[in-house]
Design a protein around this motif. Structure first.
Motif, PDB file in Angstrom:
ATOM      1  N   PHE A 112       0.837  -1.209   0.000  1.00 36.13           N
ATOM      2  CA  PHE A 112       0.000   0.000   0.000  1.00 36.13           C
ATOM      3  C   PHE A 112       0.865   1.248   0.000  1.00 36.13           C
ATOM      4  O   PHE A 112       0.616   2.192  -0.767  1.00 36.13           O
ATOM      5  N   VAL A 113       1.888   1.284   0.846  1.00 35.17           N
ATOM      6  CA  VAL A 113       2.773   2.455   0.920  1.00 35.17           C
ATOM      7  C   VAL A 113       3.526   2.652  -0.392  1.00 35.17           C
ATOM      8  O   VAL A 113       3.667   3.777  -0.895  1.00 35.17           O
ATOM      9  N   ALA A 114       3.999   1.526  -0.968  1.00 33.08           N
ATOM     10  CA  ALA A 114       4.769   1.605  -2.202  1.00 33.08           C
ATOM     11  C   ALA A 114       3.928   2.135  -3.359  1.00 33.08           C
ATOM     12  O   ALA A 114       4.454   2.767  -4.289  1.00 33.08           O
ATOM     13  N   LEU A 115       2.623   1.884  -3.320  1.00 29.01           N
ATOM     14  CA  LEU A 115       1.747   2.378  -4.372  1.00 29.01           C
ATOM     15  C   LEU A 115       1.189   3.767  -4.057  1.00 29.01           C
ATOM     16  O   LEU A 115       1.023   4.601  -4.966  1.00 29.01           O
ATOM     17  N   ALA A 116       0.898   4.022  -2.780  1.00 31.65           N
ATOM     18  CA  ALA A 116       0.257   5.273  -2.394  1.00 31.65           C
ATOM     19  C   ALA A 116       1.177   6.468  -2.590  1.00 31.65           C
ATOM     20  O   ALA A 116       0.740   7.520  -3.084  1.00 31.65           O
ATOM     21  N   ILE A 117       2.435   6.351  -2.201  1.00 33.49           N
ATOM     22  CA  ILE A 117       3.338   7.506  -2.281  1.00 33.49           C
ATOM     23  C   ILE A 117       3.566   7.943  -3.735  1.00 33.49           C
ATOM     24  O   ILE A 117       3.411   9.130  -4.053  1.00 33.49           O
ATOM     25  N   PRO A 118       3.927   7.043  -4.671  1.00 34.70           N
ATOM     26  CA  PRO A 118       4.071   7.503  -6.064  1.00 34.70           C
ATOM     27  C   PRO A 118       2.779   8.068  -6.644  1.00 34.70           C
ATOM     28  O   PRO A 118       2.807   9.031  -7.419  1.00 34.70           O
ATOM     29  N   PHE A 119       1.642   7.467  -6.251  1.00 37.64           N
ATOM     30  CA  PHE A 119       0.363   7.980  -6.750  1.00 37.64           C
ATOM     31  C   PHE A 119       0.121   9.402  -6.262  1.00 37.64           C
ATOM     32  O   PHE A 119      -0.299  10.273  -7.043  1.00 37.64           O
ATOM     33  N   CYS A 120       0.388   9.640  -4.977  1.00 37.30           N
ATOM     34  CA  CYS A 120       0.196  10.996  -4.429  1.00 37.30           C
ATOM     35  C   CYS A 120       1.134  11.989  -5.082  1.00 37.30           C
ATOM     36  O   CYS A 120       0.741  13.122  -5.389  1.00 37.30           O
ATOM     37  N   VAL A 121       2.378  11.584  -5.313  1.00 35.19           N
ATOM     38  CA  VAL A 121       3.341  12.475  -5.954  1.00 35.19           C
ATOM     39  C   VAL A 121       2.903  12.773  -7.388  1.00 35.19           C
ATOM     40  O   VAL A 121       2.989  13.922  -7.856  1.00 35.19           O
ATOM     41  N   PHE A 122       2.417  11.739  -8.081  1.00 37.07           N
ATOM     42  CA  PHE A 122       1.939  11.938  -9.458  1.00 37.07           C
ATOM     43  C   PHE A 122       0.766  12.906  -9.497  1.00 37.07           C
ATOM     44  O   PHE A 122       0.728  13.833 -10.320  1.00 37.07           O
ATOM     45  N   MET A 123      -0.219  12.703  -8.609  1.00 38.58           N
ATOM     46  CA  MET A 123      -1.386  13.566  -8.599  1.00 38.58           C
ATOM     47  C   MET A 123      -1.010  14.993  -8.210  1.00 38.58           C
ATOM     48  O   MET A 123      -1.533  15.963  -8.770  1.00 38.58           O
ATOM     49  N   GLY A 124      -0.096  15.138  -7.244  1.00 35.43           N
ATOM     50  CA  GLY A 124       0.348  16.470  -6.848  1.00 35.43           C
ATOM     51  C   GLY A 124       1.062  17.175  -7.985  1.00 35.43           C
ATOM     52  O   GLY A 124       0.850  18.373  -8.229  1.00 35.43           O
ATOM     53  N   GLY A 150      -4.047  24.333  -4.242  1.00 33.82           N
ATOM     54  CA  GLY A 150      -4.395  23.729  -2.962  1.00 33.82           C
ATOM     55  C   GLY A 150      -4.385  22.217  -3.026  1.00 33.82           C
ATOM     56  O   GLY A 150      -3.904  21.543  -2.100  1.00 33.82           O
ATOM     57  N   TYR A 151      -4.898  21.654  -4.124  1.00 30.16           N
ATOM     58  CA  TYR A 151      -4.884  20.204  -4.285  1.00 30.16           C
ATOM     59  C   TYR A 151      -3.449  19.677  -4.373  1.00 30.16           C
ATOM     60  O   TYR A 151      -3.154  18.574  -3.901  1.00 30.16           O
ATOM     61  N   THR A 152      -2.567  20.471  -4.987  1.00 26.88           N
ATOM     62  CA  THR A 152      -1.159  20.077  -5.057  1.00 26.88           C
ATOM     63  C   THR A 152      -0.584  19.892  -3.662  1.00 26.88           C
ATOM     64  O   THR A 152       0.061  18.872  -3.358  1.00 26.88           O
ATOM     65  N   LEU A 153      -0.811  20.871  -2.815  1.00 27.57           N
ATOM     66  CA  LEU A 153      -0.303  20.792  -1.443  1.00 27.57           C
ATOM     67  C   LEU A 153      -0.933  19.621  -0.688  1.00 27.57           C
ATOM     68  O   LEU A 153      -0.260  18.940   0.096  1.00 27.57           O
ATOM     69  N   GLU A 154      -2.208  19.381  -0.928  1.00 24.70           N
ATOM     70  CA  GLU A 154      -2.890  18.280  -0.239  1.00 24.70           C
ATOM     71  C   GLU A 154      -2.302  16.927  -0.629  1.00 24.70           C
ATOM     72  O   GLU A 154      -2.072  16.066   0.228  1.00 24.70           O
ATOM     73  N   TRP A 155      -2.054  16.720  -1.920  1.00 27.10           N
ATOM     74  CA  TRP A 155      -1.502  15.441  -2.360  1.00 27.10           C
ATOM     75  C   TRP A 155      -0.092  15.219  -1.818  1.00 27.10           C
ATOM     76  O   TRP A 155       0.246  14.114  -1.375  1.00 27.10           O
ATOM     77  N   PHE A 156       0.743  16.260  -1.850  1.00 26.89           N
ATOM     78  CA  PHE A 156       2.094  16.117  -1.305  1.00 26.89           C
ATOM     79  C   PHE A 156       2.058  15.893   0.208  1.00 26.89           C
ATOM     80  O   PHE A 156       2.852  15.119   0.757  1.00 26.89           O
ATOM     81  N   PHE A 171      -0.365  14.421   1.826  1.00 29.13           N
ATOM     82  CA  PHE A 171      -0.838  13.059   2.053  1.00 29.13           C
ATOM     83  C   PHE A 171       0.285  12.050   1.843  1.00 29.13           C
ATOM     84  O   PHE A 171       0.399  11.054   2.576  1.00 29.13           O
ATOM     85  N   ALA A 172       1.138  12.297   0.831  1.00 27.56           N
ATOM     86  CA  ALA A 172       2.290  11.421   0.605  1.00 27.56           C
ATOM     87  C   ALA A 172       3.215  11.438   1.820  1.00 27.56           C
ATOM     88  O   ALA A 172       3.694  10.387   2.277  1.00 27.56           O
ATOM     89  N   GLY A 173       3.459  12.634   2.353  1.00 23.67           N
ATOM     90  CA  GLY A 173       4.290  12.734   3.548  1.00 23.67           C
ATOM     91  C   GLY A 173       3.654  12.063   4.755  1.00 23.67           C
ATOM     92  O   GLY A 173       4.344  11.430   5.572  1.00 23.67           O
ATOM     93  N   PHE A 174       2.342  12.172   4.872  1.00 23.18           N
ATOM     94  CA  PHE A 174       1.625  11.551   5.993  1.00 23.18           C
ATOM     95  C   PHE A 174       1.721  10.022   5.921  1.00 23.18           C
ATOM     96  O   PHE A 174       1.930   9.352   6.935  1.00 23.18           O
ATOM     97  N   VAL A 175       1.557   9.463   4.714  1.00 22.24           N
ATOM     98  CA  VAL A 175       1.663   8.006   4.547  1.00 22.24           C
ATOM     99  C   VAL A 175       3.046   7.527   4.948  1.00 22.24           C
ATOM    100  O   VAL A 175       3.194   6.525   5.669  1.00 22.24           O
TER     101      VAL A 175
END
Length: 249
Positions: free
Chosen positions: A16-28, A212-218, A220-224
């Motif tokens: 989950f972590v390995a997939l979530a972080i790249p996804f959040c970075v991509f979306m951000g 704002g969405y950019t900051l939220e996605w980044f 969230f990646a940091g939170f994960v």
């Protein structure tokens, strides 16, 4: 002590972590790109509305009006005809009227031309007679959401609430262009009306929503990542306590 990372439960967490972080970075990164695109569009729109920013082109080459042609200098030839005033328009903090005259072109259609701005109470000068060639900034037809547009009706004869082909279709016999131009140089007694940036090209609420969405996605990646390290540390401390016989009953 970290053998627990190879257990089936932790394999799921790690995946989950390995997939979530790249996804959040991509979306951000994607949201940041959207914001940068809006900034670039806003800058291009501002530059296009500056007089002399580009060489003037014949009107037919710039139609239909879009974000790339709005604000471009257009030239047209014909004879002036019907004239209207567009009240309630502000220029540098003062309220007055636009003077709009229809230019009947050689193509058999009428082009709304804003020849200038007059302060409230002033009389609009007549348009010149004979064949004329005009140069002005191209603008799209106004809508009900345009600044200064009057849609309530009840205006006296000879006045328009907004500049659009729809508002002129029942007032003049000719086919009206779905566009208008504002002259770069106004006749004596009037002031030139600056071109407005095309709709959707400004730094509006949607643009800052992308930021704002950019900051939220980044975030969230940091939170994960933070929570993964925290769970690993807690699990490692628990395993260490068990190895030392300190596991609470």
């Amino acid at each position: 002590m970290y053998r627990f990372l190879l257990t089936p439960r932790w394999w799921g967490i790690n995946l989950f972590v390995a997939l979530a972080i790249p996804f959040c970075v991509f979306m951000g990164t994607w949201q940041l790109g959207r914001f940068e695109d809006r900034v670039d569009t806003h800058r291009a729109a501002e530059q296009s509305t500056e007089p002399g920013a580009r060489t003037a082109a014949p009107l037919a080459e710039l139609l239909p009006v879009d974000k790339s042609t709005s604000g471009r200098l257009a030239t047209a030839a014909g004879r002036y005809g019907e004239q209207f005033t567009v009240p309630g328009r502000k220029l540098e903090g003062r309220t007055g009227s636009y003077v709009l005259t229809l230019l009947h072109t050689d193509a058999g259609r009428a082009l709304p031309v804003v020849r200038g701005w007059l302060p409230a109470g002033a009389t609009a000068p007549p348009a010149p007679d004979g064949e004329v060639t005009v140069t002005g900034a191209l603008q799209a037809s106004e809508t009900q959401s345009s600044d200064g547009a009057h849609t309530a009706g009840g205006l006296p004869s000879g006045q328009l609430g907004m500049i659009s082909a729809a508002s002129l279709v029942n007032l003049v016999p000719a086919d009206v262009y779905d566009a208008w131009i504002t002259l770069t140089t106004a006749p004596e007694g009037m002031r030139p009306v600056p071109a407005a940036a095309p709709q959707g090209s400004g730094l509006d609420l949607k643009a800052f929503q992308n930021l704002g969405y950019t900051l939220e996605w980044f975030a969230f990646a940091g939170f994960v990542l933070f929570m993964w390290f925290r769970f690993v540390r807690r699990e490692a401390e628990t395993a260490k306590d068990q190895a030392l016989g300190l596991d609470p009953v």
